[in-house]
Design a protein around this motif. Structure first.
Motif, short mmCIF file in Angstrom:
data_model
loop_
_atom_site.label_atom_id
_atom_site.label_comp_id
_atom_site.label_asym_id
_atom_site.label_seq_id
_atom_site.Cartn_x
_atom_site.Cartn_y
_atom_site.Cartn_z
N GLY A 72 0.84 -1.19 0.00
CA GLY A 72 0.00 0.00 0.00
C GLY A 72 0.87 1.24 0.00
N SER A 73 0.49 2.25 0.77
CA SER A 73 1.27 3.48 0.82
C SER A 73 1.22 4.06 2.23
CB SER A 73 0.74 4.52 -0.17
OG SER A 73 -0.59 4.90 0.16
N ILE A 74 2.28 4.80 2.57
CA ILE A 74 2.35 5.51 3.85
C ILE A 74 2.79 6.93 3.56
CG2 ILE A 74 3.47 5.65 6.11
CD1 ILE A 74 3.83 2.66 6.08
N SER A 75 2.08 7.88 4.16
CA SER A 75 2.41 9.29 3.97
C SER A 75 2.47 10.00 5.31
CB SER A 75 1.36 9.98 3.08
OG SER A 75 0.08 9.92 3.68
N VAL A 76 3.27 11.07 5.35
CA VAL A 76 3.29 11.94 6.53
C VAL A 76 2.20 12.99 6.34
CG1 VAL A 76 4.65 13.60 7.86
CG2 VAL A 76 5.75 11.56 6.92
N GLU A 77 1.18 12.96 7.20
CA GLU A 77 0.06 13.88 7.08
C GLU A 77 0.40 15.25 7.65
OE1 GLU A 77 -3.28 13.09 5.57
OE2 GLU A 77 -1.57 12.00 4.72
N LYS A 78 1.15 15.27 8.73
CA LYS A 78 1.64 16.53 9.26
C LYS A 78 2.72 16.24 10.30
CE LYS A 78 -1.82 17.42 12.90
NZ LYS A 78 -2.74 18.44 13.43
N ILE A 79 3.48 17.29 10.62
CA ILE A 79 4.54 17.20 11.62
C ILE A 79 4.18 18.12 12.77
CG2 ILE A 79 6.99 17.57 12.09
CD1 ILE A 79 7.51 17.00 9.11
N GLU A 80 4.32 17.63 13.99
CA GLU A 80 4.00 18.42 15.17
C GLU A 80 5.25 18.64 16.00
OE1 GLU A 80 -0.66 17.38 16.04
OE2 GLU A 80 0.86 16.09 16.97
N TYR A 81 5.36 19.85 16.57
CA TYR A 81 6.50 20.24 17.39
C TYR A 81 6.08 20.22 18.86
CZ TYR A 81 10.27 23.18 19.27
OH TYR A 81 11.33 23.68 19.99
N ASN A 105 6.90 20.82 2.22
CA ASN A 105 6.85 19.81 1.15
C ASN A 105 6.14 18.56 1.65
OD1 ASN A 105 7.43 18.99 -1.49
ND2 ASN A 105 9.25 17.86 -0.84
N ILE A 106 5.07 18.76 2.46
CA ILE A 106 4.39 17.63 3.09
C ILE A 106 3.74 16.72 2.07
CG2 ILE A 106 2.12 18.71 3.43
CD1 ILE A 106 4.04 16.79 6.12
N SER A 107 3.32 17.25 0.92
CA SER A 107 2.63 16.43 -0.08
C SER A 107 3.54 15.38 -0.69
CB SER A 107 2.05 17.32 -1.18
OG SER A 107 3.09 18.05 -1.83
N ASN A 108 4.86 15.59 -0.65
CA ASN A 108 5.79 14.63 -1.22
C ASN A 108 6.43 13.72 -0.16
OD1 ASN A 108 5.53 15.43 -3.94
ND2 ASN A 108 6.86 17.21 -3.56
N ILE A 161 2.90 12.45 12.04
CA ILE A 161 1.69 11.63 12.01
C ILE A 161 1.66 10.89 10.68
CG2 ILE A 161 -0.82 11.62 12.08
CD1 ILE A 161 -0.74 14.03 13.86
N LEU A 162 1.67 9.55 10.73
CA LEU A 162 1.72 8.71 9.54
C LEU A 162 0.32 8.21 9.20
CD1 LEU A 162 4.82 6.54 10.54
CD2 LEU A 162 4.81 8.66 9.18
N LYS A 163 -0.02 8.24 7.95
CA LYS A 163 -1.27 7.67 7.46
C LYS A 163 -0.94 6.52 6.52
CE LYS A 163 -5.45 8.70 4.77
NZ LYS A 163 -6.20 9.75 4.00
N GLY A 169 -0.37 6.22 12.60
CA GLY A 169 0.69 5.93 13.56
C GLY A 169 1.58 7.15 13.70
N TYR A 170 2.59 7.03 14.55
CA TYR A 170 3.51 8.13 14.80
C TYR A 170 4.95 7.69 14.57
CZ TYR A 170 -0.40 10.37 17.29
OH TYR A 170 -1.59 10.92 17.61
#
Length: 817
Positions: A696-705, A723-726, A758-760, A771-772
């Protein structure tokens, strides 16, 4: 019964005698106990009269406040409700309890109509119980004491649910949002059924009660528990800087509805303050002696990046110290100090009042759009009293077996004396970790106490300034409340009863785990799996010193890839616990709080051998929800008196998303490489992890500080990675990698601190889970440990007496990656 003439001040207020106004008119309480009304009559210049009144309660004992609680927040109609009322006396920083206080109360509906009356008298623990039955009508109910001197609420509902504010993904609890940031109202209904239909709708209102946004009707998706969220944007046209309430009504088709709410705020910056790290002037926490100089630091920060506000200056602050009547005692002006924190702070100081009491310190900061206030309670004390668990010689000891006594050694001092002996002291209460109180009686001397006596006793030795207590037979944590010098001083202490050392590890078979059987120790499972726990119990050896992780009876033995390792216990050197009875008491999803009903015919525990090994089978009547679980098990020894509580941990998901940074500590200019995995728990993955996972695929949806250690930010900030979309990867054999490049970070390089991505994950069947992956950015790696040094060198030391000097070994090196 009595009258007094009071004269108003220039603000139209009048006050009676207090420590702040010692020359004002004294109002004396009636001599007979009962309920009274203080009535004030004001006659204005036109000879018109105005009336106001307030009720007071006069009793024979010293009570500072009443408290009432219910044993649960949500009940089903007809369920037993246990109400606890307490009479509280505040001594310095500590809470003591008053016995023989008569308390009257009522239970009311949400319109304050009285449903029932009750009366009870507090016992030696300062509390009394009233047991009743929950009304069959759904809704919110109020429990109040003595005409609303205090109150609490509970809800009666045909179903149990929660409502939280979260981020737009529904993955992070969050109650503070910036303007134009996305948020969500997340609702979960807990039920064992899968054939029911639930929906929710509602509205969002501001602090004045004005409705600013409607919550559209949303259907809850079923996966054993029903969950969904309403996502919205805190746009600047609708939301000002303010506090808001999200009110939702959850409706069960054919089963009624129930309303609840949660709150959040919209802020572009936040305000917080704390005492100075070094030489703050406080003795402990926010308690200090009178006429002392205390120093505090203010940290107003942007929500966007966590940096200290650039526009704030001293004139924008309003800092005051008030007594409990709202009288302003101090007014302070801060100054900018570049040396505190990472970027500087606003510092202020003041001299504490001479009268021992609790005071409120208020810090307010305003700009053209927003005003924020933060406050803390400052306690002025005249003595410090503390209690430390020890052995009979006064050496620190926190773990105790059932065949030894517990000792509590007292220490006290004031502004002039480093040591003050207590003339008398007593144990007020001993409370077990489940909230139940233990009944102790007083023995005259230490020598009068016998370890074999089943009665629970305590004794006080003035010369040693020490208590001796009979150890309870149930393993776990105990809280002790202590009163000294005829009730003018109070202290608290804790001790741990640890009769057994119990190692716990989950596995996927009721039998043995080895290379021949093909089964595994593991803590990750599928939602349809039956869970097995292997335990080895031995008699505990409880040494002196502070309790450390090895002393605890909880062990997940977790390793990577969802697998675990076997317990390593030398049963030849330690005495095993044979013929014990092990019972599964509770299985709880630690994320949702849902308690699962077990299949009683398949869920049980039995001995695996005669060397202290036991196996428990845990199977629910339904599939597991996704999340982590805590399994509470109770050990009862062969004597049928000694018990201990142990917890086993596992996780259940349809499939797993797991990620980690190849390098945990990174430089600000480093590119971060995340290794990510997507797999189903089971023998296929564990036998060849890294090549037998899902596709399947895994993407980073956002980064939190999350801020820096000691300067944490909660809720975490959404970090601007451009560059979150890539930031994604295709996964074909359960594993892939994602590179987060420093050039796309907020300022062209990473800000120092901790991050979570945050991983989707989406498998080939379209199933989605989250996941994280965590990583840290540092310029230097700083490490320190306490040591004990002599002529032969230094060695690690983990505990000290209260008056010992402490030496630290510190290492500072540059981060290499």
């Amino acid at each position: 019964m009595s009258t007094a003439n009071l004269t108003t001040n220039t603000n139209g207020q009048f006050f009676s005698n207090s420590s702040y106004l010692p020359n004002a008119t004294t109002i004396t309480a009636p001599s007979a106990p009962g309920t009274y009304t203080i009535k004030a009559v004001y006659t204005d210049p036109d000879n018109s009269t105005w009336n106001a009144s307030v009720g007071i309660l006069v009793i024979n004992q010293t009570v500072d406040q009443l408290k009432v609680t219910a044993d649960k927040s949500v009940y089903i109609g007809g369920e037993e409700v246990v109400i606890t009322a307490q009479a509280i006396r505040i001594v310095g920083d500590y809470i003591l309890y008053t016995e023989n206080v008569s308390i009257n109360g009522t239970i009311r509906d949400s319109n304050k109509n009285i449903i029932s009356f009750f009366n009870c008298t507090t016992d030696t623990q300062g509390q009394c119980l009233y047991v009743t039955t929950a009304n069959t009508t759904n809704g919110e109910y109020i429990v109040e004491l003595d005409n609303f001197k205090t109150f609490t609420t509970f809800t009666v509902s045909a179903f149990d649910f929660t409502v939280y504010m979260k981020d737009e993904l529904g993955q992070s609890l969050k109650n503070t949002f910036s303007k134009n940031e996305q948020a969500s109202v997340d609702v979960t209904v807990f039920t064992n059924r899968t054939d029911e239909i639930y929906t929710f709708d509602g509205y969002i209102s501001d602090a004045s009660g004005n409705v600013v946004k409607l919550i559209n009707t949303t259907t809850l998706d079923t996966n054993n528990s029903y969950n969904n969220r309403f996502v919205f944007t805190a746009d600047s046209l609708t939301f000002d800087f303010n506090v808001y309430t999200a009110t939702v009504t959850v409706t069960k088709t054919g089963g009624g509805s129930i309303t609840s709410s949660t709150s959040f705020e919209v802020r572009d910056w936040t305000l917080g303050f704390q005492k100075r790290d070094q030489a703050s002037g406080f003795e402990y926490s926010y308690s200090t002696f009178g006429n002392q100089s205390v120093f505090l630091e203010i940290y107003p920060k942007y929500r966007s990046n966590g940096s200290v506000l650039a526009w704030a200056n001293e004139s924008f602050f309003n800092i005051t110290l008030e007594d409990k009547l709202g009288n302003q005692l101090r007014r302070m002006t801060p100054f900018w100090n570049i040396s505190c924190g990472l970027e500087g702070c606003y510092e202020f100081s003041f001299t504490t009042p001479s009268t021992a009491a609790k005071y409120t310190l208020i810090v307010a900061l305003a700009d053209q759009e927003d005003t924020q206030t933060a406050q803390k309670t400052i306690t002025v004390i005249d003595k410090v009293i503390s209690a430390q668990t020890t052995n009979n010689d006064g050496d620190i000891k926190e773990l105790f077996g059932t065949n030894e006594f517990v000792y509590l050694t007292m220490d006290s001092y004031n502004t002039t004396d480093t040591t003050v002996n207590l003339t008398n002291a007593e144990i007020v209460s001993v409370t077990y970790m489940n909230g139940s109180s233990l009944s102790y009686s007083k023995a005259d001397t230490f020598s009068d106490m016998n370890i074999s006596n089943s009665d629970k006793e305590w004794a006080w030795n003035t010369t040693l300034q020490r208590f001796k207590l009979t150890t309870p037979r149930a393993g776990g944590l105990y809280d002790v409340i202590i009163s000294a010098n005829n009730g003018t001083l109070g202290a608290t202490a804790r001790f741990l009863v640890n009769p057994y050392d119990i190692c716990v590890v989950a596995k996927n078979t009721p039998g043995d785990v080895n290379s021949q059987t093909g089964y595994y120790y593991a803590w990750q499972f599928q939602t349809t799996d039956t869970i097995y726990f292997e335990m080895i119990a031995t008699q505990a050896n409880n040494p002196t010193g502070k309790a450390e992780a090895d002393n605890f009876t909880i062990s997940s033995n977790s390793t990577s890839h969802g697998m675990a390792s076997a317990c390593t216990v030398d049963t030849q050197q330690k005495q095993v616990v044979s013929n014990a009875t092990v019972v599964i008491e509770e299985v709880k999803n630690t994320r949702s709080g849902k308690i699962f009903t077990l299949n009683t015919t398949e869920s049980s525990c039995q001995a695996s051998d005669n060397e202290g090994k036991y196996t428990c089978t845990v199977k629910a009547t339904e599939d597991w929800d996704g999340g982590s679980y805590s399994v509470q098990m109770k050990y009862t020894g062969e004597d049928q008196e000694t018990t201990d509580i142990v917890y086993g941990l596992f996780e259940a998901r349809a499939f797993y998303v797991y990620g980690w940074a190849d390098t945990w500590q990174n430089k600000p200019s480093s590119n971060i490489t995340l290794t990510v995995q997507m797999y189903e728990a089971g023998n296929n993955w564990w036998s060849s992890y890294g090549s037998a996972g899902l596709s399947g695929s895994i993407s980073v949806e956002k980064i939190e500080y999350e801020g820096n250690p000691g300067d944490e930010i909660w809720p975490p900030l959404t970090y601007n990675y451009t560059n979150i979309s890539n930031a994604s990867t295709d996964v074909t054999t359960g594993q892939g990698s994602i590179i987060l490049r420093a050039e796309f970070s907020q300022d062209g390089q990473w800000r120092t601190g901790r991050y979570r991505a945050i991983l989707k994950a989406t498998d080939d069947g379209g199933n989605v889970d989250y996941g994280y992956a965590y990583f840290e950015v540092k310029r230097w790696d700083v490490y320190g440990i306490p040591v004990d040094c002599d002529s032969n060198g230094c060695s690690h030391k983990s505990y000290f007496n209260s008056k010992d000097n402490i030496s630290l070994f510190i290492r500072i090196v540059e981060v290499s990656c």
